[in-house]
Design a protein around this motif. Structure first.
Motif, short mmCIF file in Angstrom:
data_model
loop_
_atom_site.label_atom_id
_atom_site.label_comp_id
_atom_site.label_asym_id
_atom_site.label_seq_id
_atom_site.Cartn_x
_atom_site.Cartn_y
_atom_site.Cartn_z
N ALA A 1 -1.92 0.87 -5.92
CA ALA A 1 -2.16 1.09 -4.49
C ALA A 1 -2.27 2.58 -4.22
CB ALA A 1 -1.03 0.48 -3.66
N GLY A 2 -3.23 2.95 -3.37
CA GLY A 2 -3.39 4.36 -3.07
C GLY A 2 -4.33 4.60 -1.91
N ILE A 3 -4.75 5.86 -1.77
CA ILE A 3 -5.71 6.25 -0.74
C ILE A 3 -6.89 6.93 -1.42
CG2 ILE A 3 -3.96 6.49 1.05
CD1 ILE A 3 -4.17 9.56 0.63
N TYR A 4 -8.04 6.96 -0.71
CA TYR A 4 -9.21 7.56 -1.36
C TYR A 4 -10.24 8.00 -0.33
CZ TYR A 4 -12.04 3.43 -0.31
OH TYR A 4 -12.73 2.44 0.35
N CYS A 5 -11.01 8.98 -0.73
CA CYS A 5 -12.29 9.34 -0.14
C CYS A 5 -13.30 9.38 -1.27
CB CYS A 5 -12.22 10.70 0.56
SG CYS A 5 -11.31 10.69 2.11
N GLY A 6 -14.58 9.37 -0.94
CA GLY A 6 -15.60 9.29 -1.98
C GLY A 6 -15.62 7.90 -2.59
N GLY B 1 -12.69 -10.44 -13.80
CA GLY B 1 -13.45 -11.11 -12.76
C GLY B 1 -12.81 -12.38 -12.25
N ARG B 2 -11.94 -13.00 -13.04
CA ARG B 2 -11.30 -14.23 -12.61
C ARG B 2 -10.02 -13.99 -11.81
NH1 ARG B 2 -10.54 -16.66 -18.39
NH2 ARG B 2 -10.05 -14.45 -18.65
N GLU B 3 -9.22 -13.05 -12.24
CA GLU B 3 -7.94 -12.84 -11.60
C GLU B 3 -7.76 -11.43 -11.04
OE1 GLU B 3 -4.98 -13.88 -14.42
OE2 GLU B 3 -5.42 -16.03 -14.36
N GLY B 4 -8.53 -10.49 -11.51
CA GLY B 4 -8.44 -9.13 -10.98
C GLY B 4 -9.18 -9.00 -9.66
N TRP B 5 -8.87 -7.97 -8.89
CA TRP B 5 -9.50 -7.79 -7.59
C TRP B 5 -9.21 -6.39 -7.05
CZ3 TRP B 5 -5.35 -6.71 -4.56
CH2 TRP B 5 -4.13 -7.33 -4.87
N VAL B 6 -9.97 -5.99 -6.06
CA VAL B 6 -9.70 -4.77 -5.31
C VAL B 6 -9.92 -5.07 -3.84
CG1 VAL B 6 -12.06 -3.93 -5.70
CG2 VAL B 6 -10.28 -2.33 -4.98
N THR B 7 -8.96 -4.68 -2.99
CA THR B 7 -9.02 -4.90 -1.55
C THR B 7 -8.89 -3.56 -0.84
OG1 THR B 7 -8.06 -7.12 -1.69
CG2 THR B 7 -7.88 -5.99 0.41
N VAL B 8 -9.73 -3.35 0.16
CA VAL B 8 -9.71 -2.11 0.93
C VAL B 8 -9.28 -2.43 2.36
CG1 VAL B 8 -11.12 -0.25 1.88
CG2 VAL B 8 -11.50 -1.04 -0.46
N PHE B 9 -8.45 -1.58 2.93
CA PHE B 9 -8.16 -1.71 4.36
C PHE B 9 -8.28 -0.34 4.99
CE2 PHE B 9 -4.47 -1.82 1.71
CZ PHE B 9 -3.51 -1.02 2.27
N GLY B 10 -8.99 -0.32 6.10
CA GLY B 10 -9.30 0.96 6.71
C GLY B 10 -9.69 0.79 8.16
N GLY B 11 -10.42 1.75 8.64
CA GLY B 11 -10.87 1.78 10.02
C GLY B 11 -11.61 3.07 10.26
N ASP B 12 -11.74 3.46 11.53
CA ASP B 12 -12.47 4.67 11.86
C ASP B 12 -11.62 5.93 11.76
OD1 ASP B 12 -14.73 3.17 12.36
OD2 ASP B 12 -14.21 2.86 14.47
N ASP B 13 -10.30 5.74 11.59
CA ASP B 13 -9.40 6.89 11.53
C ASP B 13 -8.71 6.93 10.16
OD1 ASP B 13 -7.73 9.07 12.34
OD2 ASP B 13 -7.96 8.41 14.42
N VAL B 14 -7.42 7.21 10.13
CA VAL B 14 -6.69 7.45 8.88
C VAL B 14 -5.78 6.27 8.55
CG1 VAL B 14 -5.00 8.93 7.75
CG2 VAL B 14 -6.77 9.93 9.22
N GLN B 15 -5.77 5.88 7.27
CA GLN B 15 -4.87 4.85 6.77
C GLN B 15 -4.18 5.38 5.50
OE1 GLN B 15 -8.28 4.01 7.29
NE2 GLN B 15 -7.68 3.59 9.41
N TYR B 16 -2.90 5.07 5.36
CA TYR B 16 -2.15 5.48 4.18
C TYR B 16 -1.40 4.29 3.60
CZ TYR B 16 -2.78 10.51 4.92
OH TYR B 16 -3.32 11.77 5.04
N VAL B 17 -1.36 4.23 2.29
CA VAL B 17 -0.47 3.31 1.58
C VAL B 17 0.66 4.13 0.99
CG1 VAL B 17 -0.22 1.91 -0.50
CG2 VAL B 17 -2.08 1.46 1.06
N ALA B 18 1.90 3.70 1.23
CA ALA B 18 3.05 4.44 0.72
C ALA B 18 3.70 3.77 -0.47
CB ALA B 18 4.08 4.62 1.84
N ASP B 19 3.72 2.43 -0.51
CA ASP B 19 4.46 1.75 -1.57
C ASP B 19 3.94 0.32 -1.71
OD1 ASP B 19 6.31 1.54 -3.59
OD2 ASP B 19 8.04 1.26 -2.28
N VAL B 20 4.18 -0.26 -2.89
CA VAL B 20 3.76 -1.63 -3.17
C VAL B 20 4.84 -2.31 -4.00
CG1 VAL B 20 2.51 -1.08 -5.30
CG2 VAL B 20 1.84 -3.06 -3.96
N GLY C 1 2.66 1.03 4.71
CA GLY C 1 2.07 2.33 4.98
C GLY C 1 1.98 2.59 6.46
N SER C 2 0.94 3.32 6.86
CA SER C 2 0.74 3.67 8.26
C SER C 2 -0.75 3.81 8.55
CB SER C 2 1.47 4.98 8.61
OG SER C 2 0.98 6.05 7.80
#
Length: 541
Positions: free
Chosen positions: A263-268, A301-320, A332-333
């Protein structure tokens, strides 16, 4: 949740001379050794029956059956044996206190090793600045730490030398705190390791952020190491700077099939493999959660995945955190709108805290937000054996965690608990003027352990906890219903306490952070070699 070479500062335990029990009291002419059934010098044994020896009726001798070197240390003390009325031998030893299981719930040294609560502690560092950022423990109790360092750091007979201004490191210790091996991570410029996850077998996945020389470009890199320290693979995920904030992995967890939740944050663009990539060109951080293969860092492809959550402003993940069924809970926040699967939430003010549950296939099960008109966030999460989250956050003003409106007059730390189906259970508040909370864990009994810093007097359930120094390490134990079980403060830690923990019911509590000055975890004072050192401490809670 990391690794080094020399245990410079493990403090030796003073051993008191053991009182001998060889003198038979009341005899005028004593020439032989103590009669059968009496204690021996060195605290070795005490019989209970007196055997076939003889003694003077009503006379007494000392006795002690604890391990050699423990008598007179901590709670341990010798007892006495009285001679039987017929003089045929000695009664059972009475009044002795032998070593017991250590606990942090009291300030006594129950196991009589000369230390209270802490099993061992060590500093990691050299003449410049170092910090430990995360910690993990394997099924055998080996400890792995990651962080960042400048210059050179000695570890046993090894020395790590930074190739740039600062590099990342990985260090492995044995369950008893013995240095095993270390690895230098990163490129030729500025690098740090923020997160680590370790399989039960001791295979470590480390997340590193590598910067260029101008600190205006960064890349997220994952590396996997075998339990021997051999590099298994290295995968550069990409990413870029979000203003002054780098794309990064903030937390990781191992699931039952050996896969890794990241879990993390990203640009690009973050690219896990040729077919799984996420992109964000807004210049403001979005958050991601992914389940990757531990064998190469790609996505199944069967069990792995990637999920993104965001919006027009800032999102942070702190822990999982991951529950027993491999469901994923992330905290997060966010500012403005948070889009998470089909859910869409709107912050009440500046920033709101969120906690969300994903299934083991990456589908959104539920998400909740909490906050008021000020800035609020969740920093840490752990799950109980039923999958219910316990979260630590920071709140101000008026907010609702699910059990009704809460009003605080200033910025406050809050610990709250929910069921696996998102039903509010309880919360506790801690005044942030005096307490700074960090990581937490939940044990098999449902009791919560929280680590942080104590910087002033604080009253908890009618009892005042006083700091020993300006920057104390604080341990807080809460019951299954949020009742306060105990608190412990350890002085002269620096940097306002700990930053991360790993807890194993079988092996204890491992706490890491940064010591800006002398540190004392209950086993004696340790002094950093330079500006600051990272620390690792094992407690027996």
């Amino acid at each position: 949740m990391k690794i080094r070479v020399s245990l410079r500062c493990i403090v030796g335990v003073g051993v008191l001379a053991v009182s001998g029990c060889g003198l038979v009291l009341g005899l005028d002419d004593f020439e032989d050794a103590a009669p059968a059934g009496s204690a021996t010098s060195g605290g070795a044994t005490s019989a209970g029956t007196g055997g076939g020896g003889t003694c003077e009726p009503e006379s007494k001798v000392e006795c002690y059956s604890g391990a050699p070197g423990t008598e007179g240390v901590g709670i341990c003390q010798a007892g006495t044996q009285a001679c039987k009325q017929d003089g045929s031998g000695y009664e059972a030893c009475s009044g002795e206190v032998t070593p017991a299981a250590e606990t942090c719930a009291s300030t006594e040294d129950e196991d009589c090793d000369g230390k209270d609560c802490v099993a061992w502690a060590t500093l990691i560092g050299g003449a410049e600045g170092e910090a430990v950022n995360d910690v993990a423990v394997d099924a055998m109790g080996n400890v792995y730490v990651v962080g960042t360092f400048e210059g050179a750091i000695p570890l046993g007979e090894d020395v790590l030398i930074a190739s740039g201004e600062n590099d990342a490191f990985l260090v492995k210790f044995s369950p008893s705190g013995e240095y095993l091996w270390s690895r230098q991570l990163g490129g030729i410029y500025h690098d740090t390791a923020y997160a680590i996850a370790v399989s039960p077998e001791g295979e470590a996945i480390v997340a590193v952020v590598e910067f260029d020389t101008r600190l205006d470009h960064s890349e997220v890199v994952l590396q996997r190491y075998e339990s021997s320290g051999a590099l298994s693979w290295r995968r550069a995920l990409g990413g870029s700077m979000c203003g002054i904030v780098p794309s990064s992995v903030g937390s990781m967890a191992i699931v039952s099939d050996g896969s890794v939740v990241v879990a993390g944050i990203y640009c690009g663009e973050i690219r896990f493999d040729e077919t799984h990539a996420v992109s964000n060109e807004t210049g403001l951080p979005d958050a991601f959660v992914a389940k990757i293969r531990s064998s190469d860092g790609g996505i199944d492809g069967r069990e792995g995945w990637v999920t993104v959550f965001g919006g027009d402003d800032v999102q942070y993940v702190a822990d999982v955190a991951v529950d027993a069924a491999d469901n994923v809970v992330v905290v997060g926040s966010f500012w403005g709108e948070l889009r998470f699967g089909d859910a869409s939430l709107q912050s009440a003010g500046k920033a709101d805290a969120f906690v969300a549950k994903l299934t083991n296939l990456g589908l959104v099960s539920w998400v909740r937000s909490s906050g008021g008109v000020y800035g609020d966030r969740f920093d840490s999460v752990a799950v109980d054996r039923f999958g219910g989250p316990v979260v630590v956050g920071v709140f101000d003003g008026t907010f609702d965690l699910g059990g009704g409106e809460i009003a605080v007059g200033k910025v406050t730390h809050v610990v709250s608990r929910y069921t696996t189906s998102n039903i509010y259970r309880w919360h506790r508040t801690f005044d942030m003027d005096d307490v700074l909370l960090g990581g937490l864990s939940v044990d098999a009994r449902g009791e919560s352990l929280v680590v942080g810093g104590l910087i002033g007097d604080v009253e908890l359930d009618g009892e005042t906890v006083h700091p020993i120094s300006a920057d104390d390490l604080l341990l807080v134990k809460m019951g299954e219903r949020g009742d306060l079980l105990w608190t412990r403060a350890f002085g002269h830690v620096g940097n306002r306490g700990a930053v991360a923990l790993a807890h194993s019911d079988a092996h204890g509590l491992f706490v890491v952070g940064r010591a800006n000055g002398m540190a004392d975890f209950g086993a004696g004072t340790m002094v950093p070699d330079g500006e600051s050192d990272g620390f690792v401490a094992k407690f027996v809670p």
